[in-house]
Design an enzyme around this catalytic site. Sequence first.
Site, PDB file in Angstrom:
ATOM      1  N   ALA A 113       0.242 -55.328  95.268  1.00  0.00           N
ATOM      2  CA  ALA A 113       0.506 -56.321  95.562  1.00  0.00           C
ATOM      3  C   ALA A 113       2.032 -56.786  95.395  1.00  0.00           C
ATOM      4  O   ALA A 113       2.681 -55.844  94.797  1.00  0.00           O
ATOM      5  CB  ALA A 113      -0.118 -57.397  94.335  1.00  0.00           C
ATOM      6  N   PRO A 114       2.724 -57.720  96.018  1.00  0.00           N
ATOM      7  CA  PRO A 114       1.927 -58.723  96.860  1.00  0.00           C
ATOM      8  C   PRO A 114       1.489 -58.214  98.164  1.00  0.00           C
ATOM      9  O   PRO A 114       1.095 -59.171  98.957  1.00  0.00           O
ATOM     10  CB  PRO A 114       2.850 -59.897  96.768  1.00  0.00           C
ATOM     11  CG  PRO A 114       4.317 -59.174  96.798  1.00  0.00           C
ATOM     12  CD  PRO A 114       3.899 -57.959  96.020  1.00  0.00           C
ATOM     13  N   GLY A 115       1.870 -57.214  98.725  1.00  0.00           N
ATOM     14  CA  GLY A 115       1.526 -56.755 100.023  1.00  0.00           C
ATOM     15  C   GLY A 115       2.488 -56.425 100.998  1.00  0.00           C
ATOM     16  O   GLY A 115       2.165 -56.402 102.054  1.00  0.00           O
ATOM     17  N   GLY A 116       3.899 -56.419 100.446  1.00  0.00           N
ATOM     18  CA  GLY A 116       4.916 -56.053 101.601  1.00  0.00           C
ATOM     19  C   GLY A 116       4.777 -54.802 102.409  1.00  0.00           C
ATOM     20  O   GLY A 116       4.731 -54.890 103.597  1.00  0.00           O
ATOM     21  N   GLU A 135      -4.539 -53.016  93.810  1.00  0.00           N
ATOM     22  CA  GLU A 135      -3.605 -53.774  92.749  1.00  0.00           C
ATOM     23  C   GLU A 135      -4.279 -53.937  91.451  1.00  0.00           C
ATOM     24  O   GLU A 135      -5.203 -54.515  91.428  1.00  0.00           O
ATOM     25  CB  GLU A 135      -3.243 -55.060  93.343  1.00  0.00           C
ATOM     26  CG  GLU A 135      -2.503 -55.956  92.184  1.00  0.00           C
ATOM     27  CD  GLU A 135      -1.149 -54.922  91.526  1.00  0.00           C
ATOM     28  OE1 GLU A 135      -0.292 -54.583  92.371  1.00  0.00           O
ATOM     29  OE2 GLU A 135      -1.241 -55.375  90.298  1.00  0.00           O
ATOM     30  N   ARG A 140      -2.721 -60.682  90.735  1.00  0.00           N
ATOM     31  CA  ARG A 140      -1.757 -60.279  91.702  1.00  0.00           C
ATOM     32  C   ARG A 140      -2.749 -59.766  93.069  1.00  0.00           C
ATOM     33  O   ARG A 140      -2.038 -59.874  94.306  1.00  0.00           O
ATOM     34  CB  ARG A 140      -1.067 -59.280  91.164  1.00  0.00           C
ATOM     35  CG  ARG A 140       0.104 -59.834  90.283  1.00  0.00           C
ATOM     36  CD  ARG A 140       1.042 -58.501  89.800  1.00  0.00           C
ATOM     37  NE  ARG A 140       1.754 -57.784  90.635  1.00  0.00           N
ATOM     38  CZ  ARG A 140       2.886 -58.294  91.172  1.00  0.00           C
ATOM     39  NH1 ARG A 140       3.550 -59.390  90.922  1.00  0.00           N
ATOM     40  NH2 ARG A 140       3.633 -57.364  92.076  1.00  0.00           N
ATOM     41  N   ASP A 180       4.012 -47.133  95.382  1.00  0.00           N
ATOM     42  CA  ASP A 180       5.283 -48.028  95.370  1.00  0.00           C
ATOM     43  C   ASP A 180       5.194 -48.526  93.770  1.00  0.00           C
ATOM     44  O   ASP A 180       4.657 -49.585  93.402  1.00  0.00           O
ATOM     45  CB  ASP A 180       5.048 -49.447  96.265  1.00  0.00           C
ATOM     46  CG  ASP A 180       6.500 -49.929  96.364  1.00  0.00           C
ATOM     47  OD1 ASP A 180       7.534 -49.545  96.131  1.00  0.00           O
ATOM     48  OD2 ASP A 180       6.182 -51.325  96.491  1.00  0.00           O
ATOM     49  N   CYS A 233      12.108 -49.812  93.430  1.00  0.00           N
ATOM     50  CA  CYS A 233      13.006 -50.459  93.593  1.00  0.00           C
ATOM     51  C   CYS A 233      14.117 -50.370  92.254  1.00  0.00           C
ATOM     52  O   CYS A 233      14.562 -51.506  91.924  1.00  0.00           O
ATOM     53  CB  CYS A 233      12.833 -51.937  94.043  1.00  0.00           C
ATOM     54  SG  CYS A 233      11.861 -52.682  92.509  1.00  0.00           S
TER      55      CYS A 233
HETATM   56  N1  SAM Z   1       4.110 -52.307  97.022  1.00  0.00           N
HETATM   57  C1  SAM Z   1       4.159 -53.983  96.545  1.00  0.00           C
HETATM   58  C2  SAM Z   1       4.704 -54.541  97.811  1.00  0.00           C
HETATM   59  O1  SAM Z   1       5.433 -54.149  98.651  1.00  0.00           O
HETATM   60  O2  SAM Z   1       4.657 -55.695  98.008  1.00  0.00           O
HETATM   61  C3  SAM Z   1       4.818 -53.812  95.401  1.00  0.00           C
HETATM   62  C4  SAM Z   1       4.580 -53.277  94.298  1.00  0.00           C
HETATM   63  S1  SAM Z   1       5.244 -53.363  92.815  1.00  0.00           S
HETATM   64  C5  SAM Z   1       6.519 -52.621  93.061  1.00  0.00           C
HETATM   65  C6  SAM Z   1       4.357 -52.326  91.612  1.00  0.00           C
HETATM   66  C7  SAM Z   1       2.879 -52.892  91.193  1.00  0.00           C
HETATM   67  O3  SAM Z   1       2.174 -51.969  90.615  1.00  0.00           O
HETATM   68  C8  SAM Z   1       2.631 -54.153  90.753  1.00  0.00           C
HETATM   69  O4  SAM Z   1       2.018 -54.997  91.615  1.00  0.00           O
HETATM   70  C9  SAM Z   1       1.966 -54.041  89.356  1.00  0.00           C
HETATM   71  O5  SAM Z   1       1.286 -54.891  89.090  1.00  0.00           O
HETATM   72  C10 SAM Z   1       1.443 -52.617  89.657  1.00  0.00           C
HETATM   73  N2  SAM Z   1       1.144 -51.818  88.487  1.00  0.00           N
HETATM   74  C11 SAM Z   1       1.319 -51.895  87.153  1.00  0.00           C
HETATM   75  N3  SAM Z   1       0.937 -51.268  86.215  1.00  0.00           N
HETATM   76  C12 SAM Z   1       0.019 -50.431  87.062  1.00  0.00           C
HETATM   77  C13 SAM Z   1      -0.378 -49.315  86.893  1.00  0.00           C
HETATM   78  N4  SAM Z   1      -0.523 -48.789  85.240  1.00  0.00           N
HETATM   79  N5  SAM Z   1      -0.950 -48.553  87.747  1.00  0.00           N
HETATM   80  C14 SAM Z   1      -1.129 -48.953  88.914  1.00  0.00           C
HETATM   81  N6  SAM Z   1      -0.287 -50.164  89.375  1.00  0.00           N
HETATM   82  C15 SAM Z   1       0.301 -50.637  88.505  1.00  0.00           C
END
Ligand code: SAM
Length: 443
Positions: A113-116, A135, A140, A180, A233
């Site tokens: 999430a959010p799905g980029g 996600e 999310r 990610d 990031c």
């Molecule tokens: N890949 C997404 C995009 O490009 O739109 C962005 C992802 S963001 C950097 C990381 C995601 O990991 C968040 O949505 C978060 O909720 C999730 N997250 C948080 N804790 C996590 C966990 N323990 N295991 C897996 N995912 C987790």
Amino acid sequence: MAVLLPQEFENRMRAMLGDEYEMFRAEYERPPRRGIRLNPLKCGVETLARTLPFPLVASPFSPLSYYAPADARMASYPLYHAGAFYSQEPSASSAVTLLDPQPGEKILDLCAAPGGKSTQIAALTGDRGLLWSNEVVRSRAAILASNLERMGVRNTVISSVYPDVLAERLEGYFDRVLVDAPCSGEGMFRRDPQAIAEWSPAHVQTCAVRQLAILGSAARCVREDGVLVYSTCTFSDEENEGVVRAFLRQNPEFVLEKPAVSFGRPAFGVDGVRIFPMDGGEGHFAARFRRVAPNGCAAVPYAEKLDPQTEAMARALYAAAFMDTPGRFARVRDRILLLPQTLPALSGLGILRAGVEFGEVKKNRIEPAHGSFMAAKPETCRSVIHLHHDDPRLRAFLRGEEIEADGYAGYTAVAVEGVVTGFGKASGGSLKNKYPKGLRLHG
Ligand code: SAM
């Protein structure tokens, strides 16, 4: 617009960048970089170039990624609502470039999430194969589902479980897996004050530990000779390079591959790519591993069958609205889904949606759903109202109003510049609006 950065973060970056630190710091006095990513499932770049009020300057991070002006109001463009493009900071598209997804593959986006990145993967595979987008945070995951629907992705499963749950059931199932990872977000500082407020050395360390655990589950999902990409990031080398090294120590069945890309700069002491603001993006890190040892797969194919009566109703409705041949249908409570081509058994995996929502069962008929039209091309719809992006009827449609539809009958798609953005039911010269209430524009 000066940005106040945590002192300890500045110290760390000064130590990391040496002579380049001043150049890095000066970037924070400028507005953050923004971008859009073309969705080739919906249209070509010429459609965006013709309709968006700013020039499209290609970014180096993906062939689909372009810079957008800092003041672009994405949601004010009708093509945004039609899923013709995704608003994505340019360097965020770099991780999927390393992943290099191919048509027909089974791909897992574990932190989606959010799905980029999920929508970018679907764009590159031509939506062929299986994209499994997970996600863990349920709210999310709902946004992820909505974005995948808007971008017209059909061959997807959206789940909301912890990574180890997927690893248990889908061991060795995927050709490629993307992590990610949730990170300390240092590359977000210029556009998200919350990321600055949450930053601390302890938070960086917590993120590194969590990333390694997520990667451990991700690794189990990769088939022999499959690819695993880890991205963040953030700039911290306690995450990023530190996590790459720890992962390789714990997972000798993986090797690190040198990224074959021309953007960014090499990571520090390990194969990987780093992007700093001076490199044309807000900040990203990505590294690519390959599994070089066997990994048996115990996943069983999805085998549930739809009852013949519902199947017949779904096929008849499909034939009334569309001209191509549907795949497999499934029923979940009162929802009818059009399933992905490839699918494992789904029970117990926190599934929000498998495939596209095709319709809703109402007494003894099925009402088509928004998702089935969002995933359709105008040339496969039996009836289409084509509108110019400036046509006032388009805004009226997106606000949920009835629009004039002289000469049209039955379920009718509404397309902007050749891109389907929703549908309605035409009769008596007007179109009864079926644009979902939650998506409607106000004003
Ligand atoms: N890949 C997404 C995009 O490009 O739109 C962005 C992802 S963001 C950097 C990381 C995601 O990991 C968040 O949505 C978060 O909720 C999730 N997250 C948080 N804790 C996590 C966990 N323990 N295991 C897996 N995912 C987790």
